[in-house]
Write a protein that holds these residues in place. Sequence first.
Motif: not given
Length: 348
Positions: A3-10, A43-44, A49-50
């Motif tokens: 998730l953290k990487e996705r957030l950074s990318e975003l 969305e992220v 919850r996962d």
Amino acid sequence: MDLKERLSELKKDALAEITNVDDLKKINDIRVKLLGKKGPITEVLRGMRDVPADQRPRIGSFANTVRDELTRALAARKEKLEIIKTAKKLEKEKIDVTLPGVAVKVGQPHIIEQVIAQIEKLFLGMGYQIVDGPEIEEDHYNFEMMNLPKDHPARDMQDTFYITDQILMRTQTSPVQARTMEKHDFTKGPLKMISPGKVYRRDTDDATHSHQFHQVEGLVIDKHVTMADLKGTLQTLARTIFGEKREIRLRPSYFPFTEPSVEVDVSCFKCDGQGCAVCKQTGWIEVLGAGMVHPNVLKMAGIDADVYGGFAFGLGPDRFAMLKYGVDDIREFYLNDVRFLQQFSQKG
Ligand code: DAH
């Protein structure tokens, strides 16, 4: 990708988008797209919850930082775009106060209007009222009430444009005399009026004739008005228009509406009466017609001719202007050639 990487990318993509936007209106769309309920950050966060419980605070706090950073970036970009917009606007509205001004062309009344205004000013000062009359006139007022019955030979003096048998283009301003006399209440005082306006004759235009020209009618009705009053009034008029030193003389003449009638000459302003081309070597110039109002005219207007009497006069501003300014063709006044008209600047 966690998730953290996705957030950074975003965040990276979003910041690039924000930096690139150059339209103020789109800023809000981007804000809704990025941070709104259906946006990627929301969305992220929904995927939290996962995430194992021990990692949630770290990711949650990172997500909040990203949101704050993007909010700030949007605000900063918006401010920048606003500054650019204002700067552009100011640039467009820039006024160079050191530029020389553009001279505004100032018009002036037509020379005939100037002459009429001068006459009006004089007579207003002497307590006259200025009366307007219709240019489309009844035969009744133009002729009958002026002591010119049908078939009177003097009607030939004025070739007339008839509209019907009874309606015509007025040939003179004299009908305004009758219209005003009919209405005047003599218990309130004497009648003193002038009436300037256009008149029409079925003439062929040439240097001294125009089918349309101007007249100023004058009328005074009171008890005990004499021809000396007429002469004094006309002398004042002649001096106002043609100069302080002018004399006038009255010659017997004929008009149906006055008795006696006179033709009025003014001493030549060009040669002071010595004789020159303007006065045709006579020292005098004919300027207007006048006389003592005919009793028939008074009676027809309902005035007691045994008690009241007066004088009338009729003059042509076109002729006045021609004489005064040496214009030798009356048609010049109606061609509206600005170069001609500009010569009569009111400053001069
Ligand atoms: N109405 C005359 C004309 O057109 C001018 C005139 C002459 C008017 C004598 C007057 C007057 O009032 O008394 O020729």
